[in-house]
Write an enzyme that holds these catalytic residues in place. Structure first.
Site, PDB file in Angstrom:
ATOM      1  N   ASP A  77      80.954  52.346  -4.871  1.00  0.00           N
ATOM      2  CA  ASP A  77      80.212  51.631  -5.902  1.00  0.00           C
ATOM      3  C   ASP A  77      79.161  52.567  -6.480  1.00  0.00           C
ATOM      4  OD1 ASP A  77      79.547  49.551  -7.554  1.00  0.00           O
ATOM      5  OD2 ASP A  77      78.411  48.418  -6.062  1.00  0.00           O
TER       6      ASP A  77
ATOM      7  N   GLU B 153      79.507  55.078 -10.911  1.00  0.00           N
ATOM      8  CA  GLU B 153      80.696  54.520 -10.257  1.00  0.00           C
ATOM      9  C   GLU B 153      81.729  55.608  -9.987  1.00  0.00           C
ATOM     10  OE1 GLU B 153      80.363  50.029 -12.186  1.00  0.00           O
ATOM     11  OE2 GLU B 153      81.469  51.610 -13.226  1.00  0.00           O
TER      12      GLU B 153
ATOM     13  N   ASP C  76      84.657  47.475  -7.214  1.00  0.00           N
ATOM     14  CA  ASP C  76      84.473  46.333  -8.104  1.00  0.00           C
ATOM     15  C   ASP C  76      84.287  46.775  -9.558  1.00  0.00           C
ATOM     16  OD1 ASP C  76      81.581  46.795  -8.582  1.00  0.00           O
ATOM     17  OD2 ASP C  76      81.388  46.233  -6.482  1.00  0.00           O
TER      18      ASP C  76
ATOM     19  N   HIS D  31      87.987  73.683  28.883  1.00  0.00           N
ATOM     20  CA  HIS D  31      88.982  74.315  29.766  1.00  0.00           C
ATOM     21  C   HIS D  31      88.310  75.154  30.845  1.00  0.00           C
ATOM     22  CE1 HIS D  31      88.204  78.262  27.996  1.00  0.00           C
ATOM     23  NE2 HIS D  31      88.175  77.652  26.819  1.00  0.00           N
TER      24      HIS D  31
ATOM     25  N   GLU E 177      90.355  75.963  19.171  1.00  0.00           N
ATOM     26  CA  GLU E 177      89.059  76.631  19.045  1.00  0.00           C
ATOM     27  C   GLU E 177      88.887  77.230  17.653  1.00  0.00           C
ATOM     28  OE1 GLU E 177      86.040  77.013  19.356  1.00  0.00           O
ATOM     29  OE2 GLU E 177      85.730  77.895  21.341  1.00  0.00           O
TER      30      GLU E 177
END
Length: 366
Positions: A12, A52, A76, A171, A247
């Site tokens: 909007d 808009e 809208d 890891h 990574e």
């Protein structure tokens, strides 16, 4: 893990005076209505239609940040919806560049639909746009109260039943870890110490939950092996590779120590430390890593609602996940240390609320 990510963009914009103090708002939601990202900004003095279109563009950019493939736009603004659908001509020359920019963003997705909705169904984007307009009008100064914007309403929802719990695991150690070298896309295996660390992390994960819905991992061997050990410990859960968990690509710095990089690339290193938009030579910026990791997170929450998910990855992706979860600044990335096989946990609720429960647990490694 692969597949489509479908999102809804509600956007909007408005101007008080037309032209007047203007702003836009945009909300990206998943198909269950959970908020993934919000965007809003003041535009200074301009028209309703420009605001808009600006909201639409911001919403599409946010969807692209999440690596969405399909987007359903809801606004809208009859004018924007009809023009972007190709049913109305764009007669105002001032709107044509904005429409072209929006069309360029649309072309990056597999599909984009445009639907008009009444204003009462666009309240989240409308509230953000009004907040931006207040800022454009200079109403937010000093200690004046900001209007309410749809946001998570508490830091601690009453129940964990509908939260997705993420257990983030770095890891285990490799030869590069022990030498303090940048280890990005190089596919180095775990050392014997790294195997032991991964098994210890598996025990910690099992202590947190044996009801694990998924074990997701970076495609690199050091993560896949860590994930396999965790999956076996929690009950032979299948391991799923998710490419976006890989990574950061450190480019020419791969395999170098911090001191070697400082000596060989002093200006590039300074710029990289000062901005997440800067990439190592022939490498990847943290902004780029952050974009794909946010997309991965959105897919995980959408695919495993209310479940426990183990995510095995690397230093950079896990730091970026935690930075976003804690709403921290970029300096966080260089101040947080993550040990090999360290464990962090966080919960994400359907309304977008997040609770980080632990960061870099290492007691299991002692």
């Amino acid at each position: 893990m692969s597949g489509d990510l479908r999102v809804v963009v509600e956007a909007d914009g408005g101007s008080r005076g037309n032209p007047g103090p203007a702003g836009y708002g945009a909300v990206v939601l998943n198909t269950d209505g959970e908020v993934l990202l919000e965007r809003y900004a003041a535009l200074g003095t301009t028209t309703n239609n420009v605001a808009e279109y600006s909201g639409l563009i911001a919403g599409l950019r946010a969807a692209a940040e999440l690596n969405a493939t399909r987007v359903d736009v809801r606004m809208d603004s009859k004018l924007v919806i009809e023009q972007m659908s190709g049913r109305w001509q764009i007669k105002n020359p001032g709107l044509r560049p904005l429409a072209a920019e929006a069309a360029g963003l649309v072309s990056k997705f597999q599909t984009v639909t445009f639907d008009w909705i009444p204003r009462e169904r666009n309240t989240a984007a409308d509230a953000l746009a009004n907040r931006a307009m207040d800022e454009a009008a200079g109403k937010f100064t000093g200690d004046r109260e900001r209007p309410e914007v749809p946001k998570p309403r508490s830091w601690a929802p009453p129940s964990l039943d509908n939260a997705t719990r993420l257990i983030l695991v770095r890891h285990g150690a490799t030869a590069m870890t022990a030498q303090g070298r940048y280890s990005g896309r190089g596919d180095v295996p775990l050392t014997d110490e790294g195997e032991a660390q991964a098994m210890a992390a598996a025990g910690r994960v099992a202590g947190l939950s044996r009801d694990v819905g998924a074990v997701l991992t970076s495609p690199l061997a050091r993560c896949v092996r860590t994930a396999e050990l965790i999956a076996a410990e929690v009950g032979a859960v299948p391991v799923t590779v998710m490419d976006d968990l890989i990574e950061c690509d450190f480019g020419l710095w791969e395999g170098k120590t911090f001191a070697e990089v400082q000596e060989g690339w002093p200006r590039e290193m300074t710029a990289w430390l000062e901005s997440t938009s800067v990439a190592p030579p022939k490498g990847e910026s943290f902004q780029t890593v952050g974009k794909r990791v946010r997309g991965a997170m959105a897919k995980i929450v959408q695919a495993y609602p209310g479940q426990v998910v183990v995510v095995v990855s690397h230093v950079s992706p896990i730091k970026l996940i935690l930075r976003d979860a804690l709403a921290a600044g970029d300096a966080f990335l260089h101040r947080l240390f993550l040990d090999a096989a360290g464990v962090s946990t966080m919960d994400i609720w359907p309304d977008g609320n997040i609770a980080v429960r632990s960061v870099n647990e290492t007691a299991h490694l002692r």
